[in-house]
Design an enzyme around this catalytic site. Sequence first.
Site, PDB file in Angstrom:
ATOM      1  N   HIS A 236     -57.426 -69.661   9.580  1.00 19.87           N
ATOM      2  CA  HIS A 236     -57.399 -71.118   9.453  1.00 19.87           C
ATOM      3  C   HIS A 236     -56.857 -71.838  10.700  1.00 19.87           C
ATOM      4  CE1 HIS A 236     -57.782 -70.143   5.152  1.00 19.87           C
ATOM      5  NE2 HIS A 236     -56.733 -69.370   5.285  1.00 19.87           N
TER       6      HIS A 236
HETATM    7  O1  RIB Z   1     -53.896 -72.365   3.267  1.00 17.73           O
HETATM    8  C1  RIB Z   1     -53.884 -71.821   4.546  1.00 17.73           C
HETATM    9  C2  RIB Z   1     -52.726 -72.347   5.346  1.00 17.73           C
HETATM   10  O2  RIB Z   1     -51.491 -72.042   4.670  1.00 17.73           O
HETATM   11  C3  RIB Z   1     -52.607 -71.686   6.730  1.00 17.73           C
HETATM   12  O3  RIB Z   1     -52.064 -72.585   7.644  1.00 17.73           O
HETATM   13  C4  RIB Z   1     -51.627 -70.570   6.469  1.00 17.73           C
HETATM   14  O4  RIB Z   1     -50.952 -70.164   7.661  1.00 17.73           O
HETATM   15  C5  RIB Z   1     -50.667 -71.218   5.510  1.00 17.73           C
HETATM   16  O5  RIB Z   1     -49.777 -72.018   6.263  1.00 17.73           O
END
Ligand code: RIB
Length: 327
Positions: A254
């Site tokens: 992500h």
């Molecule tokens: O849902 C994904 C996010 O939540 C990402 O940034 C992961 O690192 C957690 O922080």
Amino acid sequence: MSKKIILDVDTGSDDAVAIMAAILSPDIQLEAICSVVGNKDLDKTTENTLRVVELMGADVPVYRGCRTPFAKWLSSDHIVPDRRECKAKDGDKVIMIHEDYLDIPAASIKEQEIRAVEFYVKYLREASEPVTIVAVGPLTNVAAALLVDETIVDKIEEIVIMGGGYNITNTTPSAEFNIWQDPEAAQRVIHCGAKVTIVPLDATHAACITLDDCKRFREIGTVSGNFAAELCEQRIFVHNAAQPLDVPDAAAVHDALCIAYLIDPTVLKDVRHAHVDIGFRDYSEGQTIVDCRYYTEDKNCYYAFDGDRFKFADILCDLFARDLKRR
Ligand code: RIB
Ligand code: CA
């Protein structure tokens, strides 16, 4: 001309890839990194952040952020059962999508004296040119800084948020983790008046990284390429067990997609200007409520509904190849 950014992280595995990418990109001037409670408690997210900065041999100040969310945890009516289980069994071993500590040497470098919120306010008040904030954890630090001095928004070029989900969630049926962890903070940030670009799970799952990409990362032969391959392979193992993607043997990475967006905005697809609010109560807690209706006024966010995994992998390969530390 490189873009000045402040990276706000809850370092975890995908945050670590984002930090390496930001350090390596010639298009980015990484002014500072701020840690926040999220994937792990503040001590762990701060230590993990310091470990990555030291691994990369980068001269980037790290500021310790908020230990708890704005309002959540103050009352039990805030908490919807967290049914997120991002882990998988490998024989008797449990593999987490975020281990407590990254599997790299403990940090010998230290975070800065002042705390993240104080840094944000001081830095932005004194900034001679606007800066982009890339928030890939809960938005507690950024919201707190805006609460201390709302005028700092004039020095913010854009806030890029990894968070939210329209057709995809991960923490509850309606919420993604970063937003769910501090919904009040998220609502304050997305309505602060700065340009806000949201990189939600819809984009990060589309722009996934595969085992073949991890092979490409390793073939580059650099410290960052190898470490990113390890982290992504760990994520793929868990995704296959707990949240399989449409593409086989792949994982969402992500946070690094937010960095890739700064390098090549076309890595995000189907980006719509919309009115977004955050849900606070019951089963809407942490939901990103996206109003794409044509006649909607007050469109406060750009929301990416898709991503280009091929461009994303190519951008990461280019960055890891710039790493002078070879393994
Ligand atoms: O849902 C994904 C996010 O939540 C990402 O940034 C992961 O690192 C957690 O922080
Ligand atoms: Ca994160």
